[in-house]
Structure formats: C-alpha cells, structure tokens
Design an enzyme around this catalytic site. Structure first.
Site, PDB file in Angstrom:
ATOM      1  N   LEU A  57      33.951  39.068  28.034  1.00  0.00           N
ATOM      2  CA  LEU A  57      34.295  40.486  27.997  1.00  0.00           C
ATOM      3  C   LEU A  57      33.191  41.230  28.722  1.00  0.00           C
ATOM      4  O   LEU A  57      32.021  40.869  28.612  1.00  0.00           O
ATOM      5  CB  LEU A  57      34.387  40.999  26.549  1.00  0.00           C
ATOM      6  CG  LEU A  57      35.485  40.451  25.650  1.00  0.00           C
ATOM      7  CD1 LEU A  57      35.342  41.033  24.244  1.00  0.00           C
ATOM      8  CD2 LEU A  57      36.866  40.766  26.197  1.00  0.00           C
ATOM      9  N   ASP A  58      33.549  42.277  29.437  1.00  0.00           N
ATOM     10  CA  ASP A  58      32.532  43.107  30.074  1.00  0.00           C
ATOM     11  C   ASP A  58      31.573  43.643  29.008  1.00  0.00           C
ATOM     12  O   ASP A  58      31.958  43.859  27.852  1.00  0.00           O
ATOM     13  CB  ASP A  58      33.163  44.288  30.802  1.00  0.00           C
ATOM     14  CG  ASP A  58      34.094  43.856  31.914  1.00  0.00           C
ATOM     15  OD1 ASP A  58      33.900  42.751  32.448  1.00  0.00           O
ATOM     16  OD2 ASP A  58      35.012  44.628  32.248  1.00  0.00           O
ATOM     17  N   LYS A  59      30.339  43.892  29.407  1.00  0.00           N
ATOM     18  CA  LYS A  59      29.329  44.400  28.475  1.00  0.00           C
ATOM     19  C   LYS A  59      29.811  45.640  27.713  1.00  0.00           C
ATOM     20  O   LYS A  59      29.631  45.714  26.486  1.00  0.00           O
ATOM     21  CB  LYS A  59      28.035  44.700  29.234  1.00  0.00           C
ATOM     22  CG  LYS A  59      26.892  45.184  28.352  1.00  0.00           C
ATOM     23  CD  LYS A  59      25.628  45.424  29.173  1.00  0.00           C
ATOM     24  CE  LYS A  59      24.483  45.916  28.287  1.00  0.00           C
ATOM     25  NZ  LYS A  59      23.243  46.146  29.081  1.00  0.00           N
ATOM     26  N   THR A  61      32.832  46.558  26.992  1.00  0.00           N
ATOM     27  CA  THR A  61      34.094  46.326  26.276  1.00  0.00           C
ATOM     28  C   THR A  61      33.805  45.667  24.931  1.00  0.00           C
ATOM     29  O   THR A  61      32.999  44.745  24.840  1.00  0.00           O
ATOM     30  CB  THR A  61      35.018  45.412  27.098  1.00  0.00           C
ATOM     31  OG1 THR A  61      35.244  45.996  28.380  1.00  0.00           O
ATOM     32  CG2 THR A  61      36.356  45.198  26.393  1.00  0.00           C
TER      33      THR A  61
END
Length: 257
Positions: A57-59, A61
């Site tokens: 997951l993106d940082k 998110t």
C-alpha cells in the site's frame, strides 16, 4: 519505551493481515530512505517472527495489508496478486460528484525508483490497468474553491482489477475526480481548502476488504478492516458515516484482453 504495535486483523500459522495506518511505509524504500518506521519491521518485532510482504500500500494509504509467514506462502500469495485473482475494495473521498458507477480503463506507465532506471522505464510501454468504482454518497459544501461558489465531494468504493503503482489515485485523476489529500495526483488548492475546513491531513484512501484463496487450505478468505479514526472523523464532518460503506466485495472479473 513501549514497543509500537499494529492492529492485527487476521493471523494463523501461515498468514497475517494488519490494518496499516496512514503515513507508514510497508518496507524500506529508496524513495523515502530516511524513514526508519515501516510495517514489516514493526510487525516482525511485535510477533517475534519474520514476515514476508506479498503486496503493498502507498505510504499515505491506510488499510488491509497482507503478509506471509514463510517464503513458500509468500510465493503463492504473490502469484494471486500478480494474476489479479485477489478481490480488493477501497474507500475514497474524491472531488466532485462522480457518476453512479463506472469502469476506468487507462494504461499506466511504470515509475522509476532510481535515477539510473529513468531512461529504461521511459522506454517501456504503459501497462493495461482497470478500476471499477461505485458512488456511495455525495455532498455539497458552502465554500468556494476556484471559480465555483460551492464545493462538491463524493464517497466512492473502488475495485482495482489490476495492481499498478498508484493505480486508483491515477485513475481517479484521469476522470477528473482526484482523491482528497493526494499531494502527488490531486489539486493543491483543493487539498489545502479541505484541510482547513475539515481538519483532515491525510490521503482519503483506505483498503477495506480483501478476498483471496488460502494457500494451504484453499478456502476463500474474506478480510475486512475498519477505517482509521481520522478517516471516520472526516466522513462525519461531511455528513457521512460507516453505514454508507458496503460490507461486500462484488465478484467482478472483467476480461482484460
């Protein structure tokens, strides 16, 4: 000093899933090389066992993040993500009133993590990417941004059928409904105004459901994670709550050919 702990959603002897908070890296990254906190390290220390990330997951998110507890299980789960057989549901707050639902099919180009990769990545063709979405709620707030006298927002559920980098964020920008709080793909003046009016300081994107086959039992595992308190607080400020969020993930597998 008390050891940091993550919220564990599911655990057995083969896999573990957590509810990752916004602002936490999954693992060490050359993009954010000075960051010392990351989920893989915290979870490893928490359970006293090595963990193997199978997706990311993106940082900024938040939400469901799955790890394997052995290399063999990681390989199986990684193949499920690569083959796009894992069903995923995200919740997002976006600019404007979206259609009631839709399919976004727009190729996404790879992103170079290092300078020496830039030329190679630029030469590669964009990859197929497909996201389904469903509008859950809308609102209009009485403050002006740009030339509009009021500002509209939508709460949506997004179902990515492929797993490209920043896919949901890029796709929603592509249809002119960027996610609120997205510093990279959103609108700066909108993000600043939203932060001021709603005391929100994060990307309003969360992974809330995952469905996959257990690598050992071959049973269907369906995991759900609640939204973080700061996300719920923002929804409340917009007149929404968690009752707007569906508790299911539709079994939709479009043909990508």
């Amino acid at each position: 000093m008390e050891q940091e702990k993550l919220d564990i959603i599911y655990k057995d002897q083969h896999i573990i899933a957590i509810n990752k908070p916004s602002g936490l890296l999954v693992h060490k990254s050359p993009i954010d090389k000075h960051e010392t906190r990351y989920a893989m390290k915290i979870l490893r220390n928490q359970i006293g066992q090595w963990v193997y990330p199978v997706h990311r997951l993106d940082k900024p998110t938040s939400g469901l993040l799955l790890f394997a507890l052995s290399p063999e299980i990681a390989k199986n789960l990684g193949e499920q993500f690569t083959n796009n057989s894992v069903r995923k549901m995200y919740i997002a707050v976006v600019r404007g009133h979206t259609p009631l639902g839709g399919i976004i099919r727009h190729p996404i180009k790879e992103t170079a993590m290092f300078k020496h990769q830039k030329k190679l990545v630029e030469q590669r063709a964009p990859q197929d990417a497909l996201t389904l979405f469903r509008q859950l709620a809308t609102t209009e707030r009485p403050y002006s941004i740009d030339r509009y006298p009021s500002t509209r927002y939508s709460l949506i559920a997004a179902y990515p059928k492929t797993g490209r980098t920043h896919q949901i964020r890029k796709h929603l920008k592509h249809i002119s409904h960027p996610i609120i709080g997205d510093a990279k793909h959103g609108k700066g003046n909108l993000n600043r105004a939203f932060s001021e009016h709603h005391d929100s300081h994060r990307l309003l994107l969360a992974s809330v459901a995952l469905t996959f086959l257990h690598p050992v039992t071959n049973k269907c595992i369906h995991l759900k994670a609640p939204l973080q308190d700061d996300f719920k607080k923002t929804l409340n400020s917009l007149g929404w709550d968690e009752h707007y969020i569906p508790n299911w993930v539709p079994n939709i597998t479009p043909n990508l050919k």
